[in-house]
Design a protein around this motif. Structure first.
Motif, PDB file in Angstrom:
ATOM      1  N   GLN A  73       3.649   8.580  -6.553  1.00 40.57           N
ATOM      2  CA  GLN A  73       3.364   9.318  -5.182  1.00 40.57           C
ATOM      3  C   GLN A  73       3.204   7.899  -4.134  1.00 40.57           C
ATOM      4  O   GLN A  73       2.735   6.794  -3.697  1.00 40.57           O
ATOM      5  CB  GLN A  73       1.568   9.829  -5.966  1.00 40.57           C
ATOM      6  CG  GLN A  73       0.896   8.750  -5.947  1.00 40.57           C
ATOM      7  CD  GLN A  73      -0.616   9.705  -6.388  1.00 40.57           C
ATOM      8  OE1 GLN A  73      -0.363  11.010  -6.051  1.00 40.57           O
ATOM      9  NE2 GLN A  73      -1.252   8.602  -6.255  1.00 40.57           N
ATOM     10  N   VAL A  74       3.403   9.046  -2.699  1.00 36.62           N
ATOM     11  CA  VAL A  74       3.063   8.031  -1.649  1.00 36.62           C
ATOM     12  C   VAL A  74       1.636   8.368  -1.238  1.00 36.62           C
ATOM     13  O   VAL A  74       0.988   9.661  -1.328  1.00 36.62           O
ATOM     14  CB  VAL A  74       3.707   8.827  -1.146  1.00 36.62           C
ATOM     15  CG1 VAL A  74       3.346   8.289   0.950  1.00 36.62           C
ATOM     16  CG2 VAL A  74       5.593   8.811  -1.072  1.00 36.62           C
ATOM     17  N   ASP A  75       0.836   7.282  -0.657  1.00 36.13           N
ATOM     18  CA  ASP A  75      -0.818   7.937  -0.935  1.00 36.13           C
ATOM     19  C   ASP A  75      -0.804   6.214   0.322  1.00 36.13           C
ATOM     20  O   ASP A  75       0.065   5.595   0.291  1.00 36.13           O
ATOM     21  CB  ASP A  75      -1.481   7.573  -1.781  1.00 36.13           C
ATOM     22  CG  ASP A  75      -1.258   6.514  -2.766  1.00 36.13           C
ATOM     23  OD1 ASP A  75      -0.366   5.347  -2.554  1.00 36.13           O
ATOM     24  OD2 ASP A  75      -1.280   6.475  -4.336  1.00 36.13           O
ATOM     25  N   PHE A  76      -2.394   6.141   0.505  1.00 36.67           N
ATOM     26  CA  PHE A  76      -3.403   5.058   1.263  1.00 36.67           C
ATOM     27  C   PHE A  76      -2.298   4.042   0.913  1.00 36.67           C
ATOM     28  O   PHE A  76      -1.842   3.253   1.169  1.00 36.67           O
ATOM     29  CB  PHE A  76      -4.232   4.765   1.327  1.00 36.67           C
ATOM     30  CG  PHE A  76      -4.987   4.050   2.468  1.00 36.67           C
ATOM     31  CD1 PHE A  76      -5.288   4.345   3.525  1.00 36.67           C
ATOM     32  CD2 PHE A  76      -5.951   3.424   1.353  1.00 36.67           C
ATOM     33  CE1 PHE A  76      -5.426   3.809   4.642  1.00 36.67           C
ATOM     34  CE2 PHE A  76      -5.924   1.919   2.738  1.00 36.67           C
ATOM     35  CZ  PHE A  76      -6.088   2.556   4.066  1.00 36.67           C
ATOM     36  N   ALA A  77      -2.549   3.216  -0.606  1.00 39.24           N
ATOM     37  CA  ALA A  77      -1.050   2.011  -0.751  1.00 39.24           C
ATOM     38  C   ALA A  77      -0.251   1.675  -0.277  1.00 39.24           C
ATOM     39  O   ALA A  77       0.273   0.663  -0.251  1.00 39.24           O
ATOM     40  CB  ALA A  77      -1.888   2.328  -2.313  1.00 39.24           C
ATOM     41  N   ASP A  78       0.218   3.218  -0.148  1.00 44.01           N
ATOM     42  CA  ASP A  78       1.841   2.548   0.083  1.00 44.01           C
ATOM     43  C   ASP A  78       1.691   1.973   1.974  1.00 44.01           C
ATOM     44  O   ASP A  78       2.080   0.889   2.485  1.00 44.01           O
ATOM     45  CB  ASP A  78       3.437   3.775   0.513  1.00 44.01           C
ATOM     46  CG  ASP A  78       2.993   3.927  -0.959  1.00 44.01           C
ATOM     47  OD1 ASP A  78       3.282   3.374  -2.075  1.00 44.01           O
ATOM     48  OD2 ASP A  78       2.496   4.945  -1.655  1.00 44.01           O
ATOM     49  N   ILE A  79       0.475   2.321   2.247  1.00 50.22           N
ATOM     50  CA  ILE A  79       0.205   2.398   4.468  1.00 50.22           C
ATOM     51  C   ILE A  79      -0.405   0.410   4.119  1.00 50.22           C
ATOM     52  O   ILE A  79       0.132   0.260   4.894  1.00 50.22           O
ATOM     53  CB  ILE A  79      -0.978   3.377   4.991  1.00 50.22           C
ATOM     54  CG1 ILE A  79      -0.333   4.348   4.932  1.00 50.22           C
ATOM     55  CG2 ILE A  79      -1.435   2.708   5.907  1.00 50.22           C
ATOM     56  CD1 ILE A  79      -1.227   5.497   5.370  1.00 50.22           C
ATOM     57  N   LEU A  80      -0.884   0.503   2.949  1.00 48.24           N
ATOM     58  CA  LEU A  80      -1.416  -1.111   3.506  1.00 48.24           C
ATOM     59  C   LEU A  80      -0.089  -2.421   2.779  1.00 48.24           C
ATOM     60  O   LEU A  80      -0.291  -2.704   2.996  1.00 48.24           O
ATOM     61  CB  LEU A  80      -2.106  -0.958   1.723  1.00 48.24           C
ATOM     62  CG  LEU A  80      -3.885  -0.666   2.026  1.00 48.24           C
ATOM     63  CD1 LEU A  80      -4.670  -0.375   0.627  1.00 48.24           C
ATOM     64  CD2 LEU A  80      -4.799  -1.239   3.419  1.00 48.24           C
ATOM     65  N   VAL A  81       0.826  -1.295   2.140  1.00 50.54           N
ATOM     66  CA  VAL A  81       2.183  -2.328   1.579  1.00 50.54           C
ATOM     67  C   VAL A  81       2.748  -2.482   3.184  1.00 50.54           C
ATOM     68  O   VAL A  81       3.260  -3.855   3.690  1.00 50.54           O
ATOM     69  CB  VAL A  81       3.124  -1.298   1.003  1.00 50.54           C
ATOM     70  CG1 VAL A  81       4.092  -2.699   0.990  1.00 50.54           C
ATOM     71  CG2 VAL A  81       2.005  -1.541  -0.720  1.00 50.54           C
ATOM     72  N   VAL A  82       2.806  -1.325   3.987  1.00 50.67           N
ATOM     73  CA  VAL A  82       3.666  -1.517   5.246  1.00 50.67           C
ATOM     74  C   VAL A  82       3.009  -2.520   5.974  1.00 50.67           C
ATOM     75  O   VAL A  82       3.977  -3.234   6.935  1.00 50.67           O
ATOM     76  CB  VAL A  82       3.823  -0.100   5.567  1.00 50.67           C
ATOM     77  CG1 VAL A  82       4.469   0.239   7.371  1.00 50.67           C
ATOM     78  CG2 VAL A  82       4.052   0.553   4.928  1.00 50.67           C
ATOM     79  N   GLU A 133       9.327   6.547  -0.040  1.00 50.02           N
ATOM     80  CA  GLU A 133       7.927   5.740   0.537  1.00 50.02           C
ATOM     81  C   GLU A 133       7.043   4.942  -0.749  1.00 50.02           C
ATOM     82  O   GLU A 133       6.730   4.933  -0.464  1.00 50.02           O
ATOM     83  CB  GLU A 133       8.399   7.237   0.926  1.00 50.02           C
ATOM     84  CG  GLU A 133       8.772   7.893   2.499  1.00 50.02           C
ATOM     85  CD  GLU A 133       9.903   8.643   1.353  1.00 50.02           C
ATOM     86  OE1 GLU A 133      11.280   9.037   2.336  1.00 50.02           O
ATOM     87  OE2 GLU A 133      10.037   8.909   0.507  1.00 50.02           O
ATOM     88  N   ASP A 134       7.656   5.509  -1.254  1.00 53.67           N
ATOM     89  CA  ASP A 134       6.622   4.817  -2.644  1.00 53.67           C
ATOM     90  C   ASP A 134       6.650   3.562  -3.413  1.00 53.67           C
ATOM     91  O   ASP A 134       7.610   2.911  -3.731  1.00 53.67           O
ATOM     92  CB  ASP A 134       7.030   5.887  -4.551  1.00 53.67           C
ATOM     93  CG  ASP A 134       5.754   5.631  -5.785  1.00 53.67           C
ATOM     94  OD1 ASP A 134       5.066   4.710  -5.015  1.00 53.67           O
ATOM     95  OD2 ASP A 134       6.316   5.673  -6.516  1.00 53.67           O
ATOM     96  N   LEU A 135       6.427   2.679  -2.160  1.00 53.80           N
ATOM     97  CA  LEU A 135       6.554   1.465  -1.967  1.00 53.80           C
ATOM     98  C   LEU A 135       6.342   0.325  -3.143  1.00 53.80           C
ATOM     99  O   LEU A 135       5.697  -0.678  -3.523  1.00 53.80           O
ATOM    100  CB  LEU A 135       6.043   0.518  -0.445  1.00 53.80           C
ATOM    101  CG  LEU A 135       6.748   1.457   0.562  1.00 53.80           C
ATOM    102  CD1 LEU A 135       5.945   0.760   1.998  1.00 53.80           C
ATOM    103  CD2 LEU A 135       8.236   0.859   0.266  1.00 53.80           C
ATOM    104  N   LEU A 192       6.224   7.945   6.308  1.00 57.45           N
ATOM    105  CA  LEU A 192       5.646   7.600   4.769  1.00 57.45           C
ATOM    106  C   LEU A 192       4.613   8.660   5.256  1.00 57.45           C
ATOM    107  O   LEU A 192       4.480  10.093   3.738  1.00 57.45           O
ATOM    108  CB  LEU A 192       3.592   6.478   4.609  1.00 57.45           C
ATOM    109  CG  LEU A 192       4.979   5.102   4.233  1.00 57.45           C
ATOM    110  CD1 LEU A 192       3.507   3.918   4.072  1.00 57.45           C
ATOM    111  CD2 LEU A 192       4.815   5.444   2.916  1.00 57.45           C
ATOM    112  N   ILE A 193       3.432   9.088   5.752  1.00 61.71           N
ATOM    113  CA  ILE A 193       2.910  10.393   6.228  1.00 61.71           C
ATOM    114  C   ILE A 193       3.553  11.681   5.633  1.00 61.71           C
ATOM    115  O   ILE A 193       3.696  13.068   5.087  1.00 61.71           O
ATOM    116  CB  ILE A 193       2.306  10.975   7.076  1.00 61.71           C
ATOM    117  CG1 ILE A 193       1.032   9.260   7.390  1.00 61.71           C
ATOM    118  CG2 ILE A 193       1.649  12.220   7.952  1.00 61.71           C
ATOM    119  CD1 ILE A 193       0.866   9.348   8.573  1.00 61.71           C
TER     120      ILE A 193
END
Length: 658
Positions: free
Chosen positions: A641-650, A634-636, A621-622
């Protein structure tokens, strides 16, 4: 029935006008004595299936020229079919659907009529009458993806539907609306067979089989809720079986399948007015015949014309003249009623009171009161009660059930006396009528004084001239263990003919053990298995039945097939068992290829394809941080966009993939 493209009877051999969208009618099935049975033991001769509806009458596309089937030009391939008329959708066989009838069907992928309009292989279509060749009169009945809740790549293989019209009308209207219900099966490889992991509308319970039957009632909620009507196991199938055609019969309480029906006439014993005798409902009135209204059906009523609910044997025991056009006999009313077209003149009336026909040598016939008048004319007396208009003067000998012989005028009169007629002979011929003898039945019982003909009719074996049951030795039935582990109660000879082993006891006193059978594997190898379930658990592809042996069975080598994983990855393996062993979620069938198989990604957060969601996926993601191109994996959360919200999904799905 319909046939697939390229089959010999659909232009796969010599060119003809047949097409895979045509509907044929087979005359090889008929209702005989109750259940639907196959007529005859030989294959149907070629060409005996008649064309019921040409595909152009359904609005479908056929090859434009005779030889186009051989050049690869596509034609519509009819997959599943149901008509709202149980007999046929084209009563006069003119190739045009009858007015007011509907034909519901699906098409196989690749059929040209799927493009355009945008019709899918999981859409149910309806053709309505009248249909004119060349004019497309079919239209979608139910959208498989939107209204049924299937996935776009699903293919409906078999179809049964209950089109009740608008709620409460009970009248098919060809429109998917309230009160309607659809039953269907899916082709192997359909994504929805992976269960709720691929399609939330499917029933909870893991992966499904091409042998499962699903149900969908009308409902506006999307995604629709699909039910499983019957599993492959409940139908007696193994998981890899594929159901291509289904039919369903619904019934009223007196016709439910779980109610005992001893005589197999379709009416349950609690409602049957003759539970021991086959007497199906009259096709016009829908009722079992009961002429005198005493609650006892005509078939088993000892006095069908007299109200006699207690079945008093003396109610109609007196005899009288019973006659038809061919003869007369003095019978009771009940006995006379058994002969079609016979008339009973009443108790106390003798046949000698009735005139009869006399066949004159010049070929003419006349009615005379007695045989003496006929003999005076040099003629042959047909018997009291006979009528000249229907008499056929074919003299012969009639052997009666008691072994005596009677010279009669014709075969029909002999039948009236329950005799055995031989034309051109007379009772003076030696050994014309055999003597009665003992008759051994399959039950082990014995009946005295039956002539061989009547013994065979009763299902027994004649024991020879002058034999009696007191000295006859009739084979007695006992327990017989069959190869499948079941037990039947038959004679030793019948047991051997069925391939069983006599036990010399009652079935309740013996324990029959099923013999193992040959179990074939995808690589062509064979092992003995206890039963079909054990074969499947061993990873086998087919069980050849109890008592079979690997030395007598040829197992084909099956091609590998595609195996889908939860992250959308596909690999080819030898069998369904191998797919399960390596953690796959669904074997797509032998002969399928990953190049043409779409496996749904059920674990999108596994960005590095490792099989679990962890820190390495956050690093992916990063590396893609920031605005996306139009689409990026990567845009989960799909916000562009790929951002902190996608990290929360992971983090939310951290751990091994399902």
């Amino acid at each position: 029935m319909t046939l697939s493209s390229g089959k010999p009877s659909n232009g796969g051999g010599d060119p003809g006008d047949e097409a895979a969208g045509d509907v044929y009618i087979s005359a090889r099935f008929a209702r005989v004595g109750g259940p639907l049975t196959f007529v005859g033991i030989t294959p149907a001769p070629l060409g005996t299936n008649t064309l019921g509806v040409d595909e152009e009458a359904l609005g479908l596309q056929a090859p434009a020229a005779t030889y186009e089937k051989l050049t690869g030009t596509p034609e519509d391939d009819l997959d599943a079919l149901e008509a709202d008329d149980a007999a046929t959708i084209d009563a006069d066989l003119d190739g045009i659907i009858d007015q007011g009838r509907y034909a519901f069907f699906t098409l196989d992928p690749g059929s040209p009529s799927l493009f355009p309009p945008a019709i899918a292989a999981n859409d149910i279509l309806v053709a309505t009458a009248p249909a004119v060749p060349g004019v497309f009169l079919f239209f979608p009945y139910a959208d498989g993806t939107a209204s049924i809740g299937l996935l776009p790549d699903d293919v409906i293989d078999a179809l049964v539907l209950d089109d009740n019209g608008f709620a409460g009308t009970g009248d098919p209207d060809g429109i998917w609306n309230a009160g309607d219900e659809i039953l269907f099966s899916l082709e192997a490889g359909s994504p929805s067979l992976l269960g709720t992991i691929a399609n939330p509308a499917m029933p909870i319970g893991g992966a499904f089989s091409g042998g499962d039957v699903f149900s969908k009632a009308f409902g506006p909620v999307v995604p629709a809720s699909i039910g499983r009507y019957a599993s492959a196991a409940e139908l007696g199938l193994v998981f890899d079986d594929e159901l291509d055609a289904i039919d369903l019969a619904l019934s009223t309480p007196c016709f439910e399948m779980d109610i005992p029906d001893f005589d197999l006439d379709g009416v349950g014993d609690p409602c049957d007015n003759c539970p021991q005798f086959y007497n199906p409902p009259d096709p016009i009135s829908g009722d079992q015949l009961d002429t005198d209204g005493d609650g006892i059906g005509d078939t088993c009523d000892n006095c069908p014309f007299h109200y006699n609910p207690d079945q008093d044997p003396d109610a109609c025991s007196g005899t009288g003249a019973c006659h038809n056009d061919f003869g007369c006999a003095e019978l009771t009313e009940a006995e006379c009623f058994m002969f079609e077209g016979a008339h009973w003149d009443g108790e106390g009336i003798s046949c000698s009171m009735l005139p009869g026909v006399c066949c004159i040598p010049d070929g003419t016939c006349t009615l005379v009161p007695h045989e003496t008048e006929c003999l005076a004319l040099g003629g042959l007396f047909g018997g009291h009660g006979t009528q000249w208009a229907s008499l056929v003067c074919d003299p012969g000998a009639c052997c009666l059930p008691d072994g005596t012989c009677d010279d009669v005028a014709n075969v029909t009169r002999c039948d009236l006396l329950a005799g055995d007629f031989t034309e051109g002979t007379n009772c003076a011929s030696p050994d014309e009528c055999p003597d009665p003898e003992a008759c051994c039945l399959d039950t082990g019982a014995c009946i005295d004084d039956l002539v061989p003909r009547d013994c065979h009719i009763a299902g027994g074996s004649p024991q020879g001239a002058s034999t009696v049951c007191a000295t006859a030795s009739c084979p007695q039935p006992d327990a017989c263990c069959l190869v499948d582990g079941s037990c039947i109660f038959v004679t030793a000879q019948q047991c051997s003919a069925a391939g069983g082993v006599p036990q010399g006891a009652l079935c309740g006193d013996v324990q029959c053990i099923a013999l193992p059978g040959a179990c074939c594997f995808a690589d062509g190898s064979c092992q003995q298995a206890a039963d079909g379930l054990a074969c499947a658990e061993m990873g086998g592809t087919s069980f050849h039945g109890p008592g079979t042996d690997c030395g007598e069975v040829t197992c084909p080598v099956l091609p590998p097939g595609a195996c889908c994983f939860s992250n959308g990855i596909c690999t080819e393996v030898a069998s369904a068992a191998d797919c399960v062993a390596i953690g796959g979620l669904g074997f797509q069938g032998h002969g399928t290829e990953c190049a043409t198989t779409i496996c749904p990604n059920l674990c999108p957060a596994d960005l590095d394809g490792s099989g679990d969601v962890g820190f390495s996926d956050i690093l992916v993601l990063i590396s893609a941080w920031g605005p996306c191109p139009p689409v990026c994996p990567e845009d989960l959360n799909g916000n562009g966009q790929v951002d902190f919200a996608d990290i929360l999904v992971v983090i939310g799905v951290w751990g091994p993939c399902p």
